[in-house]
Each structure stands twice: as C-alpha cells, then as structure tokens.
Design a protein around this motif. Structure first.
Motif, PDB file in Angstrom:
ATOM      1  N   ASN A   1      48.981 -48.757 -63.649  1.00  0.00           N
ATOM      2  CA  ASN A   1      50.109 -48.711 -64.440  1.00  0.00           C
ATOM      3  C   ASN A   1      49.690 -47.803 -65.681  1.00  0.00           C
ATOM      4  O   ASN A   1      49.459 -48.397 -66.738  1.00  0.00           O
ATOM      5  CB  ASN A   1      50.925 -49.954 -64.576  1.00  0.00           C
ATOM      6  N   HIS A   2      49.715 -46.275 -65.328  1.00  0.00           N
ATOM      7  CA  HIS A   2      49.499 -45.431 -66.475  1.00  0.00           C
ATOM      8  C   HIS A   2      50.570 -45.507 -67.691  1.00  0.00           C
ATOM      9  O   HIS A   2      50.001 -45.010 -68.792  1.00  0.00           O
ATOM     10  CB  HIS A   2      49.212 -44.016 -65.702  1.00  0.00           C
ATOM     11  N   GLN A   3      51.367 -46.121 -67.434  1.00  0.00           N
ATOM     12  CA  GLN A   3      52.450 -46.264 -68.725  1.00  0.00           C
ATOM     13  C   GLN A   3      51.868 -47.248 -69.830  1.00  0.00           C
ATOM     14  O   GLN A   3      52.434 -47.107 -70.784  1.00  0.00           O
ATOM     15  CB  GLN A   3      53.816 -46.644 -68.109  1.00  0.00           C
ATOM     16  N   LEU A   4      50.962 -48.141 -69.302  1.00  0.00           N
ATOM     17  CA  LEU A   4      50.257 -49.051 -70.307  1.00  0.00           C
ATOM     18  C   LEU A   4      49.374 -48.080 -71.203  1.00  0.00           C
ATOM     19  O   LEU A   4      48.877 -48.885 -72.301  1.00  0.00           O
ATOM     20  CB  LEU A   4      49.501 -50.124 -69.507  1.00  0.00           C
ATOM     21  N   ASN A   5      49.170 -46.984 -70.911  1.00  0.00           N
ATOM     22  CA  ASN A   5      48.272 -46.259 -72.023  1.00  0.00           C
ATOM     23  C   ASN A   5      48.960 -46.005 -73.215  1.00  0.00           C
ATOM     24  O   ASN A   5      48.452 -45.734 -74.259  1.00  0.00           O
ATOM     25  CB  ASN A   5      47.941 -44.709 -71.233  1.00  0.00           C
ATOM     26  N   TYR A   6      50.246 -46.036 -73.235  1.00  0.00           N
ATOM     27  CA  TYR A   6      51.021 -45.764 -74.417  1.00  0.00           C
ATOM     28  C   TYR A   6      51.262 -46.972 -75.351  1.00  0.00           C
ATOM     29  O   TYR A   6      52.177 -47.564 -75.332  1.00  0.00           O
ATOM     30  CB  TYR A   6      52.600 -45.256 -74.034  1.00  0.00           C
ATOM     31  N   ASP A   7      50.147 -47.325 -76.132  1.00  0.00           N
ATOM     32  CA  ASP A   7      50.172 -48.190 -77.275  1.00  0.00           C
ATOM     33  C   ASP A   7      50.195 -47.554 -78.248  1.00  0.00           C
ATOM     34  O   ASP A   7      50.161 -46.458 -78.584  1.00  0.00           O
ATOM     35  CB  ASP A   7      49.006 -49.248 -76.972  1.00  0.00           C
ATOM     36  N   ILE A   8      50.558 -48.225 -79.392  1.00  0.00           N
ATOM     37  CA  ILE A   8      50.761 -47.704 -80.946  1.00  0.00           C
ATOM     38  C   ILE A   8      49.744 -48.314 -81.999  1.00  0.00           C
ATOM     39  O   ILE A   8      49.720 -49.355 -82.236  1.00  0.00           O
ATOM     40  CB  ILE A   8      52.302 -48.244 -81.300  1.00  0.00           C
ATOM     41  N   ASP A   9      49.012 -47.169 -82.218  1.00  0.00           N
ATOM     42  CA  ASP A   9      47.830 -47.393 -83.120  1.00  0.00           C
ATOM     43  C   ASP A   9      47.984 -46.604 -84.252  1.00  0.00           C
ATOM     44  O   ASP A   9      47.272 -46.845 -85.389  1.00  0.00           O
ATOM     45  CB  ASP A   9      46.495 -47.222 -82.360  1.00  0.00           C
ATOM     46  N   THR A  10      48.559 -45.193 -84.175  1.00  0.00           N
ATOM     47  CA  THR A  10      48.446 -44.513 -85.292  1.00  0.00           C
ATOM     48  C   THR A  10      49.918 -43.865 -85.727  1.00  0.00           C
ATOM     49  O   THR A  10      50.915 -44.177 -84.813  1.00  0.00           O
ATOM     50  CB  THR A  10      47.812 -43.266 -84.997  1.00  0.00           C
ATOM     51  N   PRO A  11      50.028 -43.327 -86.901  1.00  0.00           N
ATOM     52  CA  PRO A  11      51.393 -42.619 -87.182  1.00  0.00           C
ATOM     53  C   PRO A  11      51.950 -41.778 -86.089  1.00  0.00           C
ATOM     54  O   PRO A  11      53.167 -41.862 -85.889  1.00  0.00           O
ATOM     55  CB  PRO A  11      51.355 -42.224 -88.526  1.00  0.00           C
ATOM     56  N   GLU A  12      51.149 -40.928 -85.702  1.00  0.00           N
ATOM     57  CA  GLU A  12      51.572 -39.936 -84.816  1.00  0.00           C
ATOM     58  C   GLU A  12      51.713 -40.582 -83.664  1.00  0.00           C
ATOM     59  O   GLU A  12      52.927 -40.022 -82.977  1.00  0.00           O
ATOM     60  CB  GLU A  12      50.051 -39.040 -84.533  1.00  0.00           C
ATOM     61  N   GLN A  13      51.137 -41.361 -82.950  1.00  0.00           N
ATOM     62  CA  GLN A  13      51.736 -42.272 -81.907  1.00  0.00           C
ATOM     63  C   GLN A  13      52.828 -43.162 -82.273  1.00  0.00           C
ATOM     64  O   GLN A  13      53.785 -42.854 -81.000  1.00  0.00           O
ATOM     65  CB  GLN A  13      50.683 -43.212 -81.443  1.00  0.00           C
ATOM     66  N   LEU A  14      53.414 -43.493 -83.434  1.00  0.00           N
ATOM     67  CA  LEU A  14      54.647 -44.090 -83.587  1.00  0.00           C
ATOM     68  C   LEU A  14      55.862 -43.071 -83.358  1.00  0.00           C
ATOM     69  O   LEU A  14      56.720 -43.151 -83.060  1.00  0.00           O
ATOM     70  CB  LEU A  14      54.387 -44.852 -84.780  1.00  0.00           C
ATOM     71  N   ALA A  15      55.597 -41.946 -84.228  1.00  0.00           N
ATOM     72  CA  ALA A  15      56.334 -40.792 -84.260  1.00  0.00           C
ATOM     73  C   ALA A  15      56.726 -40.268 -82.888  1.00  0.00           C
ATOM     74  O   ALA A  15      58.067 -40.090 -82.512  1.00  0.00           O
ATOM     75  CB  ALA A  15      55.730 -39.634 -84.955  1.00  0.00           C
ATOM     76  N   TYR A  16      55.713 -40.034 -82.122  1.00  0.00           N
ATOM     77  CA  TYR A  16      55.897 -39.791 -80.677  1.00  0.00           C
ATOM     78  C   TYR A  16      56.593 -40.626 -79.826  1.00  0.00           C
ATOM     79  O   TYR A  16      57.675 -40.309 -79.017  1.00  0.00           O
ATOM     80  CB  TYR A  16      54.831 -39.319 -79.861  1.00  0.00           C
ATOM     81  N   ALA A  17      56.362 -42.112 -80.099  1.00  0.00           N
ATOM     82  CA  ALA A  17      57.197 -43.036 -79.284  1.00  0.00           C
ATOM     83  C   ALA A  17      58.574 -43.020 -79.698  1.00  0.00           C
ATOM     84  O   ALA A  17      59.462 -43.228 -78.800  1.00  0.00           O
ATOM     85  CB  ALA A  17      56.467 -44.486 -79.677  1.00  0.00           C
ATOM     86  N   GLN A  18      58.851 -43.034 -81.120  1.00  0.00           N
ATOM     87  CA  GLN A  18      60.114 -42.794 -81.582  1.00  0.00           C
ATOM     88  C   GLN A  18      61.027 -41.769 -81.093  1.00  0.00           C
ATOM     89  O   GLN A  18      62.167 -41.726 -80.651  1.00  0.00           O
ATOM     90  CB  GLN A  18      60.125 -42.855 -83.078  1.00  0.00           C
ATOM     91  N   GLN A  19      60.268 -40.729 -80.933  1.00  0.00           N
ATOM     92  CA  GLN A  19      60.846 -39.112 -80.438  1.00  0.00           C
ATOM     93  C   GLN A  19      61.394 -39.491 -79.013  1.00  0.00           C
ATOM     94  O   GLN A  19      62.432 -39.009 -78.710  1.00  0.00           O
ATOM     95  CB  GLN A  19      59.943 -38.075 -80.742  1.00  0.00           C
ATOM     96  N   GLN A  20      60.345 -40.331 -78.281  1.00  0.00           N
ATOM     97  CA  GLN A  20      60.956 -40.371 -76.955  1.00  0.00           C
ATOM     98  C   GLN A  20      61.816 -41.456 -76.536  1.00  0.00           C
ATOM     99  O   GLN A  20      62.374 -41.638 -75.474  1.00  0.00           O
ATOM    100  CB  GLN A  20      59.643 -40.626 -76.184  1.00  0.00           C
TER     101      GLN A  20
END
Length: 261
Positions: free
Chosen positions: A235-254
């Motif tokens: 399940n490649h969707q599990l790759n999307y974890d939150i460790d950095t501010p950049e990842q958080l910003a992208y997750a919020q954007q999506q």
C-alpha cells in the motif's frame, strides 16, 4: 421508553460490541517528539480532530480486545486529546514513555509490558500502528488482520522526498491502490520498506521484546523470518507520513490534513 426497555437496549448494544471483538489487541506508538517537524504531530488535525484521536478511532474500528496507547511524558495537550475516547472505551490503556528520545523500540517494549499486565488470554495477535501515516484507512487494517501468517506487514516505497511536487503527480494516489503481494519477500523487500502497520503473533512479539533496542523497532527482526512466516500487503499510500514542515505543508495542500494547526 421505560427503564427496563432502556436497560435491555444498552445490554444488547454491549453484547453486540462484545461479539464483534476480534482476537487481537492494538499498540499505538505515539510517543515521538517530532523534533524534525518542530511541533507535536500527535496534535495535527485531520477532519477536525487531533491526529492521535483520528488514529485511535481507526484502531478501535477493528474491534480489538485491548488498545495500548504509548505517549510521551509531560505533554498534557496530547493526554487531554485522547481523554474523551479513553473515558468512553475501557479497553484503552494509556502508557507514558519517560524516555521517548531513545527511540521507537522503548515505546514498543512499554506497549508489550502493558499488554502482559492486562493478561487477556483471548489475545492471539497484536496490530501495531503509528500515527503519522495520514492516508492509512480501515480497509488496510482489515487486510492486515485477514492474514494468517505469524507476521502480516505493510509494504511501501519509502521515498522520503514525496512532498516534492515534481515527484508526486496528482493522479499518483489513483495508481497506488492497495494490492496483495503473492510472494512478499521475494519481490517487495528488494525496493520497498517492510514495516508498520503490521499484525504479529502475540507470543512471537513477546519473544522478540528483549531484542528491541534503540530505534530499530521490529523491521530487522521481521527480515529474518522465513517466507512462510510473513505476508506483505502493499500500500504505497502509507509512504506519506509527516516528519518535516515541507511534508506537513504538502499534506495540508492536498487536503490530507487540516490547515488549522
């Protein structure tokens, strides 16, 4: 409705809930200090509630016998976030990790100790999850619990740079639907992470407890199993974890996380 009828309805609800309970327990590892993110990922918001509450509800939807939630010490906002659920569900047991900075293995050891203290003889398996795989859903947890091997683990790409827009086209999620790997270690382990969430035989987990050190967790132990002892759910969707501010910003954007925190 009179008192006798109300009591009967409550009893029927409790009986139904008990009948739905499975042979597994849950350990939720939520004691990370979020040093790279710079804020407590447990309190990020998803669908209007703290992420730790969202993940706890997701775990409860599988009808576990017991749920162990490991959180860091001296973080009252995190403890307060899960207090309403803990009050409603007696099977939730909160464990404080006083040395969260030592790594995931300590949290897992504490979780195993807590399950041992509960001493529920009906437990055969343990479902172990984190809290920052923001696209984890019930479908994947049910697929893990449907497995029959000693370990049923998740597999995903492990691309740490997923938040870059040039590496993540918008239709990627449509291509990354969950699939069952018929020959898990022969194919998946060559390029994918094999890890959480995972379901593990309770007795095997207790045997491995003494070997959990630092931040290694279970991954190195799982890789030592023979192919007939492990099943992998891709399940490649599990790759999307939150460790950095950049990842958080992208997750919020999506829209995977709310922008209110």
């Amino acid at each position: 409705m009179n008192i006798d009828e109300s009591t009967l309805v409550d009893a029927n609800i409790q009986q139904k809930s008990h009948a739905q309970q499975q042979d597994h327990a849950i350990i939720i590892l939520a004691s990370g200090l979020s040093s790279r993110l710079g804020k407590a990922k447990q309190l990020l918001c998803k669908d209007g509630e703290p992420l730790i509450s969202h993940m706890l509800k997701l775990a409860l939807s599988t009808y576990p016998q017991e749920s162990i939630l490991v959180i860091p010490k001296e973080k009252p906002l995190i403890a307060n976030a899960i207090e309403p659920l803990a009050t409603q569900h007696p099977m939730i047991h909160t464990v404080i990790n006083p040395t969260a900075e030592t790594g995931m293995a300590q949290s897992l050891r504490l979780g195993i100790d807590a399950l041992t203290d509960v001493n529920n003889r009906l437990l055969n398996r343990v479902l172990i999850i984190g809290i920052d795989q923001v696209l984890l859903d019930k479908q994947h947890l049910i697929a893990l619990l449907a497995g029959k091997q000693a370990v049923v683990a998740s597999s995903y790409s492990g691309d740490n740079d997923w938040q870059r827009s040039d590496k993540l086209p918008r239709d990627k999620l449509l291509r990354d639907k969950m699939a069952l790997d018929k020959t898990p270690l022969a194919e998946s382990s060559k390029k994918n992470i094999i890890g959480m969430p995972l379901v593990i035989n309770y007795e095997l987990l207790k045997q491995w407890q003494s070997e959990l050190v630092g931040d290694k967790g279970l991954r190195h132990l799982i890789r030592g199993l023979s192919p007939n002892q492990i099943q992998v759910i891709i399940n490649h969707q599990l790759n999307y974890d939150i460790d950095t501010p950049e990842q958080l910003a992208y997750a919020q954007q999506q829209g995977w996380l709310d922008k209110s925190y």
